[in-house]
Scaffold this active site. Structure first.
Site, PDB file in Angstrom:
ATOM      1  N   LYS A   1       1.111  -0.872  -0.061  1.00  9.52           N
ATOM      2  CA  LYS A   1      -0.132   0.056  -0.008  1.00  9.52           C
ATOM      3  C   LYS A   1       0.608   1.199   0.147  1.00  9.52           C
ATOM      4  O   LYS A   1       2.151   1.291   0.807  1.00  9.52           O
ATOM      5  CB  LYS A   1      -1.235  -0.012   1.108  1.00  9.52           C
ATOM      6  CG  LYS A   1      -0.748   0.074   2.164  1.00  9.52           C
ATOM      7  CD  LYS A   1       0.423   1.365   3.042  1.00  9.52           C
ATOM      8  CE  LYS A   1       1.168   1.157   3.974  1.00  9.52           C
ATOM      9  NZ  LYS A   1       1.332   2.946   4.651  1.00  9.52           N
TER      10      LYS A   1
ATOM     11  N   ASP B   1      -3.188  -1.564   8.961  1.00 12.70           N
ATOM     12  CA  ASP B   1      -2.576  -1.395   7.776  1.00 12.70           C
ATOM     13  C   ASP B   1      -3.935  -3.117   7.326  1.00 12.70           C
ATOM     14  O   ASP B   1      -4.000  -2.800   6.290  1.00 12.70           O
ATOM     15  CB  ASP B   1      -1.589  -1.854   7.293  1.00 12.70           C
ATOM     16  CG  ASP B   1      -1.147  -0.295   7.607  1.00 12.70           C
ATOM     17  OD1 ASP B   1      -1.832   1.112   7.575  1.00 12.70           O
ATOM     18  OD2 ASP B   1      -0.365   0.462   7.448  1.00 12.70           O
TER      19      ASP B   1
END
Length: 330
Positions: A33, A165
């Site tokens: 990400k 996350d």
């Protein structure tokens, strides 16, 4: 923006109703990400910070293979990017994820173990959530391997216990994250952004960067602010590189640069080489460069190492991409 559970970005995520026979092996590919925005509020009483972040999953992948063990043990081995620095005991997020899943569903997992083999390509300790990606992949793989058939939303709730996350990386695409980043709202995933990522010779530990953030806030060098206006969120998720570039933000960049000042030259080199925008990715030290198009990104990737001595490696990627996918069923 409301803080609801995100939905899968594509059909790659296995459905909760998958009741096929338990496989002999499951292989999962899971993306990294980048934070298009990372807005950090003051430190809370529990030591965490309120965040407002816009995640984007990008096409750098780790691959994780899970095989059943009859002796009930949970074992892991790591190869690839920085693997020699990673422990394989219960301090590793991969092992913790498998233990957490088994402990929450003891009746369905009694006596079941797993061998987990991770081939790492996502930069380690680089602000791209490689460890969280591997934890997300483990939850998906063990869910399939052990025949639990849990919906992705239930796995995401477990993921939130492992790290901020992990929940996002079970979905991919673009998403707004609030709280510690685990309260997700899916965002538009139109267009394609072309990225160049420059990895550094050494890592930066996320807790260390947050500590430096707090120190800078205490001396007035940073004003913590987790506010992210709706119009900025809309621009960041529009898929138009020039509009996204104008709104990129990372509140952890200043403390990361204090801890690793050589990254300033890397960011300047990216701008000189034609990047529309430059930023430290997450807590760093990987630097992210947004290009106008694929050809511009290719040129930037070729030029960057010539002018930035602190660059260890250059990676080309694009986003958004979908979340983890089961790529091999046996």
């Amino acid at each position: 923006m409301s803080s609801q559970a995100a939905r899968p970005a594509s059909g790659d995520v296995p459905a909760s109703g998958d009741v096929r026979a338990t496989p002999a092996e499951v292989t999962v590919r899971v993306p990294a990400k980048v934070n298009l925005a990372l807005c950090v509020g003051p430190r809370r009483a529990d030591g965490y910070h309120d965040l407002a972040t816009v995640f984007q999953a990008v096409s750098l992948y780790d691959r994780l293979r899970a095989r059943p063990r009859a002796d009930g043990r949970i074992c892991a081995q790591m190869t690839g990017e920085g693997s020699e620095q990673l422990p394989c005991d219960r301090t590793n997020l991969v092992v913790r994820a498998a233990w957490l899943l088994r402990e929450r569903y003891p009746g369905q997992t009694a006596g079941k173990g797993v061998d987990l083999a991770v081939d790492k390509q996502i930069p380690m300790a680089g602000g791209m959530a490689g460890g969280s990606a591997d934890a997300a992949g483990t939850l998906l793989a063990c869910n399939r391997l052990w025949g639990l058939n849990l919906p992705v939303g239930e796995l995401a709730e477990l993921g939130a216990e492992l790290g901020s996350d992990v929940s996002f990386l079970l979905y991919g695409g673009n998403a707004l994250g609030l709280g510690r980043g685990e309260q997700l709202t899916p965002l538009a995933a139109s267009g394609r952004l072309e990225w160049v990522f420059a990895t550094a010779p050494r890592g930066l530990a996320t807790p260390l960067v947050y500590r430096r953030f707090d120190e800078m806030a205490d001396r007035g060098a940073i004003v913590p602010d987790a506010g992210l206006p709706d119009e900025v969120i809309e621009q960041l998720s529009c898929g138009v590189a020039e509009r996204v570039a104008a709104c990129l933000r990372n509140d952890l960049q200043a403390p990361a640069l204090e801890l690793y000042p050589e990254l300033v030259q890397t960011l300047r080199a990216g701008a000189t080489a034609g990047a529309l925008a430059t930023l430290v990715s997450g807590s760093g030290p990987t630097c992210a460069f947004l290009a106008a198009d694929a050809a511009a990104a290719d040129r930037l990737a070729a030029e960057l190492p010539k002018h930035a001595p602190e660059v260890r490696d250059v990676r080309r990627a694009y986003g958004p991409v979908s979340g983890p996918s089961i790529v091999d069923r046996a």
